[in-house]
Design an enzyme around this catalytic site. Structure first.
Site, short mmCIF file in Angstrom:
data_model
loop_
_atom_site.label_atom_id
_atom_site.label_comp_id
_atom_site.label_asym_id
_atom_site.label_seq_id
_atom_site.Cartn_x
_atom_site.Cartn_y
_atom_site.Cartn_z
N THR A 187 0.80 -1.23 0.00
CA THR A 187 0.00 0.00 0.00
C THR A 187 0.83 1.28 0.00
O THR A 187 0.28 2.37 0.07
CB THR A 187 -0.93 0.03 1.22
OG1 THR A 187 -0.12 -0.03 2.42
CG2 THR A 187 -1.91 -1.13 1.20
N LYS A 188 2.15 1.16 -0.08
CA LYS A 188 3.00 2.34 0.01
C LYS A 188 3.00 3.13 -1.31
O LYS A 188 2.55 2.65 -2.35
CB LYS A 188 4.43 1.94 0.40
CG LYS A 188 4.53 1.39 1.82
CD LYS A 188 4.11 2.41 2.85
CE LYS A 188 4.46 2.02 4.28
NZ LYS A 188 3.69 0.90 4.82
#
Length: 391
Positions: A187-188
């Site tokens: 999710t970065k």
């Protein structure tokens, strides 16, 4: 509820990808470099250029990068490392893994960032280093933190898990003399699925970390099975298995090629949220510094129960169940987790600023795979709930 409920659930976070990532992984698989290989080296070089660092070491997580940074600074039993309680547990776990003692310094609850004044209060003769966390994608006050470190002869390792593309006073996070650890979790802002990077301008430091990242074997051991490589290697440290793979690096290289566009979308969506909430009673976005570029990894708001007839937990439930929107909370302060309570005698009340923010914080979706319609729907949902539950 007047806003029509969306039919499909909007996840809190999703990676952004297209055929470039797929083709990159296929190329890596076909190359037969399934562990560390040339794509990792290329990724290191290009990421270092992105953040303005002289050297970069690709590893399998930000946790690994933090651990290697501490080990490469010689940290062990009897040492103390100061960090924030307002972070994911991995930041602090890595200190424990070295045998050192974590020491918490409270935050500025308006930003979620560690308070330099609190850092200075916690320094003892055993203190060896500081780990500031660039929470949500916004830089800590690094001038003050670096000054404290210099005056007390301490090192600084920056936890930049949220901070790809963030800057401080015009300098990208990742450049400069400190060691900096990045995350490439799914999710970065830039993702390799699982992965991380350690950057520094100190060649000796990075070389030591590189050896320790692959069992402690001498630095060229990664290519010992290729033509021109040597079967002979030396184990210089009792190292770890922390290296990145070429398959992961292929994802990273594809993501690097589109990072500017992905970051622009995060900034556009954050602006939409900011305008939607600026006059809204009971919803308080975190303060934004004018000292650098925000990476907008998270969009964090505070649910002010003194102005609403519901608290954060009920607000979160309504978002998920009634509006079909995924949410999260960043973070449960580390000192409230059972391991730290049981082993370090931490209790609620020790770090009131972190606890106050935790009690009110809600993270809403913000990622490039969202559409503008998705963002506007989330914004309207937050507004509607707040207006319906205003005191």
């Amino acid at each position: 509820m007047s806003l029509k409920k969306r039919e499909n659930f909007l996840p809190y976070g999703l990676p952004c990808h297209d055929e470039a990532e797929i083709n990159g992984v296929i190329d890596a698989i076909k190359s037969n470099w399934w562990s560390r290989g040339p794509k990792v080296s290329e990724f290191e070089e290009k990421f270092a250029a992105l953040v303005g660092a002289k050297y970069a070491l690709a590893v399998n997580s930000c946790t690994a990068a933090l651990h290697l940074a501490l080990l490469s600074h010689g940290i062990g039993p009897g040492d103390e490392i100061i960090t924030t309680p307002y972070t994911f547990c991995s930041t602090v776990n890595t200190i424990v893994h070295t045998g050192a003692t974590p020491v918490f310094a409270d935050i500025d609850e308006s930003t979620g960032l560690i308070n330099p004044d609190e850092i200075e209060k916690k320094i003892t003769p055993k203190t060896k280093g500081i780990i500031p966390v660039h929470y949500a994608g916004q830089s800590c006050d690094m001038d003050r933190i670096n000054d404290i470190a210099k005056r007390h002869n301490l090192f600084v390792v920056e936890d930049a898990a949220h901070a790809v593309c963030a800057t401080y006073k015009g300098t990208p996070i990742g450049g400069g003399h400190n060691a900096v650890a990045f995350s490439f979790y799914a999710t970065k802002n830039l993702s390799t699925g699982e992965g991380g990077m350690l950057t520094s301008d100190d060649e000796e430091f990075i070389n030591k970390a590189r050896v320790m990242s692959l069992h402690g074997m001498s630095r060229n051991a990664w290519n010992r099975y290729s033509k021109g490589g040597s079967w002979r290697y030396d184990v210089e440290y009792a190292g770890h298995k922390y290296n990145m793979t070429d398959i992961a690096a292929a994802l990273g290289l594809a993501q690097l090629n589109k990072i500017d566009g992905m970051q622009s979308l995060r900034e556009e969506y954050a602006y939409i949220y900011g305008k939607a909430f600026e006059d809204l009673e009971g919803i308080e976005p975190l303060e934004i510094s004018d000292k650098g570029r925000h990476a907008w990894h998270l969009y964090a708001i505070r649910i002010k129960s003194d102005k609403l007839d519901i608290d954060r937990d009920e607000f979160a439930r309504i978002m998920t169940e009634d509006y079909n929107i995924g949410i999260s909370v960043h973070f449960i302060p580390v000192h409230l987790h059972p391991f730290y309570v049981n082993n370090y005698n931490t209790t609620r009340g020790q770090y009131p600023k972190a606890e106050n923010l935790f009690d009110e914080e809600l993270s809403i979706p913000l990622y490039p795979a969202m559409t503008k319609d998705d963002v506007e729907y989330v914004a309207e949902a937050v507004r509607e709930i707040a207006l319906q539950h205003a005191k």
